[in-house]
Scaffold this motif. Structure first.
Motif, PDB file in Angstrom:
ATOM      1  N   VAL A  19       0.843  -1.206   0.000  1.00 37.47           N
ATOM      2  CA  VAL A  19       0.000   0.000   0.000  1.00 37.47           C
ATOM      3  C   VAL A  19       0.876   1.252   0.000  1.00 37.47           C
ATOM      4  O   VAL A  19       0.608   2.212  -0.733  1.00 37.47           O
ATOM      5  CB  VAL A  19      -0.947   0.002   1.214  1.00 37.47           C
ATOM      6  CG1 VAL A  19      -1.734   1.307   1.272  1.00 37.47           C
ATOM      7  CG2 VAL A  19      -1.905  -1.182   1.145  1.00 37.47           C
ATOM      8  N   GLY A  20       1.935   1.240   0.811  1.00 37.61           N
ATOM      9  CA  GLY A  20       2.843   2.383   0.844  1.00 37.61           C
ATOM     10  C   GLY A  20       3.520   2.617  -0.493  1.00 37.61           C
ATOM     11  O   GLY A  20       3.669   3.761  -0.938  1.00 37.61           O
ATOM     12  N   SER A  21       3.912   1.541  -1.160  1.00 39.26           N
ATOM     13  CA  SER A  21       4.553   1.659  -2.474  1.00 39.26           C
ATOM     14  C   SER A  21       3.584   2.215  -3.510  1.00 39.26           C
ATOM     15  O   SER A  21       3.969   3.007  -4.382  1.00 39.26           O
ATOM     16  CB  SER A  21       5.072   0.290  -2.927  1.00 39.26           C
ATOM     17  OG  SER A  21       6.037  -0.209  -2.025  1.00 39.26           O
ATOM     18  N   LEU A  22       2.323   1.816  -3.420  1.00 33.65           N
ATOM     19  CA  LEU A  22       1.310   2.332  -4.344  1.00 33.65           C
ATOM     20  C   LEU A  22       1.123   3.836  -4.151  1.00 33.65           C
ATOM     21  O   LEU A  22       1.067   4.604  -5.125  1.00 33.65           O
ATOM     22  CB  LEU A  22      -0.013   1.599  -4.131  1.00 33.65           C
ATOM     23  CG  LEU A  22      -1.192   2.068  -4.998  1.00 33.65           C
ATOM     24  CD1 LEU A  22      -0.878   1.899  -6.477  1.00 33.65           C
ATOM     25  CD2 LEU A  22      -2.463   1.308  -4.625  1.00 33.65           C
ATOM     26  N   LEU A  23       1.035   4.271  -2.901  1.00 34.33           N
ATOM     27  CA  LEU A  23       0.892   5.703  -2.622  1.00 34.33           C
ATOM     28  C   LEU A  23       2.120   6.473  -3.102  1.00 34.33           C
ATOM     29  O   LEU A  23       2.010   7.592  -3.624  1.00 34.33           O
ATOM     30  CB  LEU A  23       0.682   5.925  -1.124  1.00 34.33           C
ATOM     31  CG  LEU A  23      -0.616   5.358  -0.532  1.00 34.33           C
ATOM     32  CD1 LEU A  23      -0.645   5.562   0.973  1.00 34.33           C
ATOM     33  CD2 LEU A  23      -1.833   6.005  -1.176  1.00 34.33           C
ATOM     34  N   TYR A  24       3.280   5.879  -2.931  1.00 26.82           N
ATOM     35  CA  TYR A  24       4.535   6.475  -3.397  1.00 26.82           C
ATOM     36  C   TYR A  24       4.484   6.685  -4.912  1.00 26.82           C
ATOM     37  O   TYR A  24       4.799   7.775  -5.420  1.00 26.82           O
ATOM     38  CB  TYR A  24       5.682   5.533  -3.017  1.00 26.82           C
ATOM     39  CG  TYR A  24       7.071   6.002  -3.349  1.00 26.82           C
ATOM     40  CD1 TYR A  24       7.561   5.981  -4.647  1.00 26.82           C
ATOM     41  CD2 TYR A  24       7.931   6.434  -2.345  1.00 26.82           C
ATOM     42  CE1 TYR A  24       8.847   6.382  -4.950  1.00 26.82           C
ATOM     43  CE2 TYR A  24       9.221   6.848  -2.634  1.00 26.82           C
ATOM     44  CZ  TYR A  24       9.671   6.814  -3.937  1.00 26.82           C
ATOM     45  OH  TYR A  24      10.955   7.213  -4.221  1.00 26.82           O
ATOM     46  N   PRO A  56      13.014   7.216 -17.734  1.00 28.84           N
ATOM     47  CA  PRO A  56      11.904   6.910 -16.822  1.00 28.84           C
ATOM     48  C   PRO A  56      12.378   6.758 -15.382  1.00 28.84           C
ATOM     49  O   PRO A  56      13.352   6.039 -15.117  1.00 28.84           O
ATOM     50  CB  PRO A  56      11.351   5.585 -17.367  1.00 28.84           C
ATOM     51  CG  PRO A  56      11.734   5.590 -18.809  1.00 28.84           C
ATOM     52  CD  PRO A  56      13.070   6.270 -18.861  1.00 28.84           C
ATOM     53  N   PRO A  57      11.714   7.414 -14.433  1.00 31.24           N
ATOM     54  CA  PRO A  57      12.125   7.333 -13.022  1.00 31.24           C
ATOM     55  C   PRO A  57      12.119   5.912 -12.470  1.00 31.24           C
ATOM     56  O   PRO A  57      12.902   5.595 -11.575  1.00 31.24           O
ATOM     57  CB  PRO A  57      11.087   8.205 -12.302  1.00 31.24           C
ATOM     58  CG  PRO A  57      10.565   9.124 -13.345  1.00 31.24           C
ATOM     59  CD  PRO A  57      10.599   8.347 -14.624  1.00 31.24           C
ATOM     60  N   SER A  58      11.231   5.056 -12.990  1.00 28.93           N
ATOM     61  CA  SER A  58      11.156   3.686 -12.471  1.00 28.93           C
ATOM     62  C   SER A  58      12.482   2.957 -12.641  1.00 28.93           C
ATOM     63  O   SER A  58      12.880   2.166 -11.772  1.00 28.93           O
ATOM     64  CB  SER A  58      10.046   2.908 -13.180  1.00 28.93           C
ATOM     65  OG  SER A  58      10.258   2.899 -14.580  1.00 28.93           O
ATOM     66  N   TYR A  59      13.185   3.230 -13.742  1.00 31.45           N
ATOM     67  CA  TYR A  59      14.467   2.568 -13.984  1.00 31.45           C
ATOM     68  C   TYR A  59      15.568   3.140 -13.094  1.00 31.45           C
ATOM     69  O   TYR A  59      16.323   2.399 -12.459  1.00 31.45           O
ATOM     70  CB  TYR A  59      14.870   2.710 -15.457  1.00 31.45           C
ATOM     71  CG  TYR A  59      13.891   2.100 -16.425  1.00 31.45           C
ATOM     72  CD1 TYR A  59      13.138   0.969 -16.091  1.00 31.45           C
ATOM     73  CD2 TYR A  59      13.693   2.653 -17.691  1.00 31.45           C
ATOM     74  CE1 TYR A  59      12.234   0.414 -16.979  1.00 31.45           C
ATOM     75  CE2 TYR A  59      12.788   2.101 -18.590  1.00 31.45           C
ATOM     76  CZ  TYR A  59      12.061   0.980 -18.225  1.00 31.45           C
ATOM     77  OH  TYR A  59      11.164   0.434 -19.103  1.00 31.45           O
ATOM     78  N   THR A  60      15.667   4.469 -13.083  1.00 32.64           N
ATOM     79  CA  THR A  60      16.759   5.083 -12.320  1.00 32.64           C
ATOM     80  C   THR A  60      16.580   4.879 -10.817  1.00 32.64           C
ATOM     81  O   THR A  60      17.554   4.654 -10.098  1.00 32.64           O
ATOM     82  CB  THR A  60      16.850   6.587 -12.629  1.00 32.64           C
ATOM     83  OG1 THR A  60      15.561   7.188 -12.459  1.00 32.64           O
ATOM     84  CG2 THR A  60      17.336   6.817 -14.045  1.00 32.64           C
ATOM     85  N   ILE A  61      15.332   4.957 -10.338  1.00 40.32           N
ATOM     86  CA  ILE A  61      15.089   4.740  -8.909  1.00 40.32           C
ATOM     87  C   ILE A  61      15.515   3.333  -8.510  1.00 40.32           C
ATOM     88  O   ILE A  61      16.176   3.127  -7.486  1.00 40.32           O
ATOM     89  CB  ILE A  61      13.604   4.981  -8.571  1.00 40.32           C
ATOM     90  CG1 ILE A  61      13.288   6.480  -8.631  1.00 40.32           C
ATOM     91  CG2 ILE A  61      13.262   4.432  -7.184  1.00 40.32           C
ATOM     92  CD1 ILE A  61      11.820   6.810  -8.440  1.00 40.32           C
ATOM     93  N   VAL A  93       7.874  -1.324 -10.176  1.00 36.70           N
ATOM     94  CA  VAL A  93       6.803  -1.883 -11.008  1.00 36.70           C
ATOM     95  C   VAL A  93       5.589  -0.961 -11.017  1.00 36.70           C
ATOM     96  O   VAL A  93       5.009  -0.671 -12.076  1.00 36.70           O
ATOM     97  CB  VAL A  93       6.407  -3.287 -10.504  1.00 36.70           C
ATOM     98  CG1 VAL A  93       5.162  -3.785 -11.242  1.00 36.70           C
ATOM     99  CG2 VAL A  93       7.556  -4.265 -10.694  1.00 36.70           C
ATOM    100  N   LEU A  94       5.194  -0.472  -9.841  1.00 38.96           N
ATOM    101  CA  LEU A  94       4.001   0.372  -9.752  1.00 38.96           C
ATOM    102  C   LEU A  94       4.203   1.723 -10.438  1.00 38.96           C
ATOM    103  O   LEU A  94       3.243   2.321 -10.932  1.00 38.96           O
ATOM    104  CB  LEU A  94       3.614   0.579  -8.288  1.00 38.96           C
ATOM    105  CG  LEU A  94       3.071  -0.665  -7.577  1.00 38.96           C
ATOM    106  CD1 LEU A  94       2.770  -0.365  -6.115  1.00 38.96           C
ATOM    107  CD2 LEU A  94       1.812  -1.182  -8.270  1.00 38.96           C
ATOM    108  N   LEU A  95       5.433   2.207 -10.482  1.00 38.23           N
ATOM    109  CA  LEU A  95       5.702   3.442 -11.222  1.00 38.23           C
ATOM    110  C   LEU A  95       5.395   3.264 -12.706  1.00 38.23           C
ATOM    111  O   LEU A  95       4.963   4.208 -13.383  1.00 38.23           O
ATOM    112  CB  LEU A  95       7.159   3.869 -11.036  1.00 38.23           C
ATOM    113  CG  LEU A  95       7.503   4.551  -9.708  1.00 38.23           C
ATOM    114  CD1 LEU A  95       9.013   4.707  -9.562  1.00 38.23           C
ATOM    115  CD2 LEU A  95       6.824   5.912  -9.601  1.00 38.23           C
ATOM    116  N   LEU A  96       5.584   2.062 -13.210  1.00 40.22           N
ATOM    117  CA  LEU A  96       5.232   1.773 -14.606  1.00 40.22           C
ATOM    118  C   LEU A  96       3.732   1.578 -14.765  1.00 40.22           C
ATOM    119  O   LEU A  96       3.138   2.002 -15.759  1.00 40.22           O
ATOM    120  CB  LEU A  96       5.974   0.515 -15.076  1.00 40.22           C
ATOM    121  CG  LEU A  96       7.499   0.625 -15.200  1.00 40.22           C
ATOM    122  CD1 LEU A  96       8.101  -0.735 -15.514  1.00 40.22           C
ATOM    123  CD2 LEU A  96       7.878   1.638 -16.272  1.00 40.22           C
ATOM    124  N   VAL A  97       3.100   0.965 -13.763  1.00 38.53           N
ATOM    125  CA  VAL A  97       1.668   0.675 -13.842  1.00 38.53           C
ATOM    126  C   VAL A  97       0.837   1.956 -13.854  1.00 38.53           C
ATOM    127  O   VAL A  97      -0.140   2.073 -14.604  1.00 38.53           O
ATOM    128  CB  VAL A  97       1.239  -0.231 -12.667  1.00 38.53           C
ATOM    129  CG1 VAL A  97      -0.284  -0.379 -12.627  1.00 38.53           C
ATOM    130  CG2 VAL A  97       1.899  -1.603 -12.783  1.00 38.53           C
TER     131      VAL A  97
END
Length: 300
Positions: A19-24, A56-61, A93-97
């Motif tokens: 849930v925290g990751s989703l909010l992030y 994309p931030p998902s990759y660099t993060i 993953v969620l940053l991409l979703v």
């Protein structure tokens, strides 16, 4: 056969982390990026790379956090490292979703408010799940351990050091909006970690300490500890009352003390966390169960 790996505590932690990751992820993709704001820490660094090079931030993060974990893993216990790796993977993953989600308000101030609320709640929940978002969170934990700084304060200081130079990229106005975002984040993390009713501690030095203690016990029902003290200048022995109460009870204690002894010396401090009888009392059966589950969990 009962799966020994799956425990209530572990399921709870994984749920909090998800849930925290989703909010992030919602904070970054729905509020921060569409409104050209940034963040603190390594997330802010990743967003700066995105604004400059469209990476994309998902990759660099994910990559940068893995590097930080590889360097700083020895500063984390095994359980925290385990949950941090999970959180880092879920966030990426969620940053991409949710990358297509966007909220661009007519009132620009709503963007940092929304970003701060979602990001602060997300980081707080991940920490409650015994994980971190790596990066600046690891540094914040080190500052808490070795410098005594509260986690929200440490995160805020780190974030400011990252955000201020980003003004050359996103502009001064957006930097100020980002600082608002970070302030709200720190308060939201504080709220999630400490709850609605943070505690306060009182040190009270009074010639009428017995009357004060009796009045507090009778009116508030709180236990009080009497400490032996000695004045450095006068060399006189003093009895010191120590009590932990809720924030709502602060005014009542002050009035009790002032009514009995207007000359009493008082200090009031914020308490980060309180455990034990009277605050988080657990039966022996529940204590034994939690100890067993915690011991199993530390193996992962």
């Amino acid at each position: 056969m009962k799966n020994k790996w799956i425990t209530k505590n572990r399921l709870k932690n994984l749920t909090l982390i998800f849930v925290g990751s989703l909010l992030y992820a919602i904070s970054v993709n729905a509020f921060t990026v569409p409104n050209e704001l940034t963040e603190g820490g390594l997330t802010g660094f990743s967003l700066i790379l995105f604004y400059i090079f469209s990476i994309p931030p998902s990759y660099t993060i994910f990559i940068v956090n893995i590097v930080i974990l590889a360097i700083g893993y020895k500063f984390l216990d095994k359980r925290t490292l385990y949950y941090t790796l999970i959180a880092n993977g879920i966030i990426s993953v969620l940053l991409l979703v949710v990358k297509e989600w966007a909220f661009i308000p007519e009132t620009m101030l709503l963007a940092p408010i929304g970003s701060g609320l979602f990001m602060g709640a997300g980081i707080g929940l991940i920490m409650l799940g015994h994980g971190t978002t790596a990066g600046s969170d690891i540094i914040a934990k080190l500052l808490q351990k070795y410098a005594g700084l509260a986690i929200p304060t440490a995160l805020l200081l780190i974030d400011i050091l990252i955000v201020v130079p980003s003004g050359f990229i996103i502009g001064a106005e957006n930097v100020f909006l980002t600082l608002i975002n970070l302030y709200i984040q720190s308060k939201m993390i504080d709220f999630v970690l400490e709850g609605l009713n943070p505690k306060k501690s009182f040190f009270i030095i009074s010639e009428k300490y017995a009357e004060v203690a009796e009045a507090i016990e009778q009116q508030l029902g709180r236990g009080i500890t009497i400490l032996d003290g000695k004045g450095y200048f006068t060399k006189e022995k003093k009895e010191i009352l120590y009590i932990i109460i809720s924030r709502r009870e602060v005014l009542r204690v002050k009035r009790i003390v002032e009514m009995i002894d207007p000359n009493a010396f008082m200090t009031i401090s914020q308490v980060q966390e309180v455990t034990g009888e009277g605050f988080t009392y657990l039966s022996e059966e529940v204590q034994a169960q939690r100890i067993t589950e915690a011991q199993k969990e530390w193996d992962y």
